[in-house]
Scaffold this motif. Structure first.
Motif, mmCIF file in Angstrom:
data_model
loop_
_atom_site.group_PDB
_atom_site.id
_atom_site.type_symbol
_atom_site.label_atom_id
_atom_site.label_comp_id
_atom_site.label_asym_id
_atom_site.label_seq_id
_atom_site.Cartn_x
_atom_site.Cartn_y
_atom_site.Cartn_z
ATOM 1 N N CYS A 185 -6.642 5.025 -3.208
ATOM 2 C CA CYS A 185 -4.972 4.455 -3.114
ATOM 3 C C CYS A 185 -4.740 3.413 -3.115
ATOM 4 C CB CYS A 185 -4.369 5.400 -1.685
ATOM 5 S SG CYS A 185 -4.520 7.035 -1.582
ATOM 6 N N ALA A 201 8.477 1.050 -2.274
ATOM 7 C CA ALA A 201 8.036 1.985 -3.308
ATOM 8 C C ALA A 201 8.345 1.514 -4.839
ATOM 9 C CB ALA A 201 8.700 3.453 -3.120
ATOM 10 N N TYR A 205 5.434 1.251 -8.108
ATOM 11 C CA TYR A 205 5.733 1.824 -9.142
ATOM 12 C C TYR A 205 6.060 0.952 -10.356
ATOM 13 C CZ TYR A 205 4.927 6.630 -6.992
ATOM 14 O OH TYR A 205 4.464 7.730 -6.771
ATOM 15 N N PRO A 216 -1.599 6.762 -11.620
ATOM 16 C CA PRO A 216 -1.418 7.645 -10.526
ATOM 17 C C PRO A 216 -2.038 8.782 -10.568
ATOM 18 C CG PRO A 216 0.704 7.401 -11.982
ATOM 19 C CD PRO A 216 -0.317 6.406 -12.562
ATOM 20 N N LEU A 221 3.637 10.026 -3.226
ATOM 21 C CA LEU A 221 3.717 8.895 -2.573
ATOM 22 C C LEU A 221 3.952 9.291 -1.038
ATOM 23 C CD1 LEU A 221 3.903 5.562 -2.908
ATOM 24 C CD2 LEU A 221 6.230 5.997 -2.167
ATOM 25 N N TYR A 222 2.992 8.716 -0.154
ATOM 26 C CA TYR A 222 3.059 8.956 1.243
ATOM 27 C C TYR A 222 2.939 7.633 2.173
ATOM 28 C CZ TYR A 222 -2.041 9.108 1.506
ATOM 29 O OH TYR A 222 -3.372 8.935 1.382
ATOM 30 N N CYS A 223 3.182 7.854 3.502
ATOM 31 C CA CYS A 223 2.902 6.547 4.258
ATOM 32 C C CYS A 223 2.485 7.130 5.521
ATOM 33 C CB CYS A 223 4.490 6.055 4.458
ATOM 34 S SG CYS A 223 5.456 6.716 5.762
ATOM 35 N N LEU A 241 1.993 2.117 3.161
ATOM 36 C CA LEU A 241 2.557 2.975 1.998
ATOM 37 C C LEU A 241 1.574 3.246 1.166
ATOM 38 C CD1 LEU A 241 5.379 4.339 1.092
ATOM 39 C CD2 LEU A 241 5.581 2.350 -0.194
ATOM 40 N N LEU A 243 0.093 4.956 -2.561
ATOM 41 C CA LEU A 243 0.152 5.426 -3.907
ATOM 42 C C LEU A 243 -1.162 5.826 -3.995
ATOM 43 C CD1 LEU A 243 1.522 5.804 -6.504
ATOM 44 C CD2 LEU A 243 1.102 3.459 -7.052
#
Length: 246
Positions: A185, A201, A205, A216, A221-223, A241, A243
């Motif tokens: 990530c 974000a 990106y 990707p 996407l997560y945090c 964050l 990716l």
């Protein structure tokens, strides 16, 4: 704050009132009087009048059953001012590539308008407290399935996640047993308000990813929420964050 037509004194009042509203909704270990004093009011009655004027409810009523749509409207000028006037400039050195292990998580899905996320958060916090899966014992994640700018409100989806190695016991909260998969990530640390991670974000990106040569992975996407408002001032909140990459 003139560029967004929000006088400085109103900005300060909204920031203090937001912190007070978070404590009322999500923290039950402080009395209304203590919250009023923290917000800069010398008397609970003065705080109650100001709170009702802004949010349409007395603090005690908000604590029991918050009107989250009114809350969203009330603090939108504050969020708009921050997004326009407190831009953070990111650069490639801010991003690290990390190999992340598989993490088992308990998920409560929010489906619907972003203005009602507060109610889902309340349910999730209550469930975590009932099971003992509270920070820092259990890490906190959000998985972003939708972009609120382009997704119709009724179709917006966000997953609230608590890391756990315990089986999920049957209960009246629709908790899903799932996992965040292992893999590489790109990780960007965000310091400050985590209400809107759009700027971070977009950097990942639109700028970092094309320049990196990476691709990707097929996971959203997560945090991870490292430190939380109102446990710390909003300016000191830390969010990482993630990716996912191939």
């Amino acid at each position: 704050m003139a560029t967004v037509r929000l006088p400085l004194n109103r900005y300060v009042q909204l920031a203090r009132m937001k912190r007070a509203s978070y404590k009322l909704a999500f923290r039950r270990n402080e009395t209304v009087t203590e919250i009023a004093m923290d917000a800069g009011y010398g008397a609970p009655d003065a705080f109650a009048r100001a709170f009702r004027q802004r949010l349409g409810q007395r603090p005690s009523a908000f604590r029991k059953a918050p009107d989250w749509e009114r809350w969203w409207i009330t603090f939108e000028p504050l969020h708009t001012a921050r997004n326009r006037c407190m831009q953070t400039t990111y650069q490639s050195s801010d991003v690290t590539i990390r190999s992340v292990p598989s993490t088992r998580v308990a998920i409560l899905q929010h489906q619907g308008s972003p203005s009602n996320i507060g109610a889902t958060v309340q349910r999730f916090i209550a469930w975590r407290q009932s099971t003992g899966l509270i920070p820092p014992i259990s890490p906190t994640f959000n998985i972003f399935h939708s972009d609120p700018r382009t997704t119709p409100p009724g179709e917006f989806r966000l997953d609230l996640c608590a890391g756990t190695d315990q089986p999920i016991e049957p209960n009246d909260v629709p908790i899903i047993d799932s996992n965040i998969p292992a893999g590489r990530c790109a990780v960007l640390k965000v310091v400050g308000s985590a209400d809107n991670l759009e700027q971070a974000a977009l950097y990942l990106y639109s700028e970092w990813l094309p320049a990196s040569g990476e691709e990707p992975r097929d996971f959203p996407l997560y945090c991870q929420r490292i430190t939380f408002f109102p446990d710390v001032p909003e300016s000191e909140a830390i969010t990482e964050l993630f990716l996912p990459l191939i």
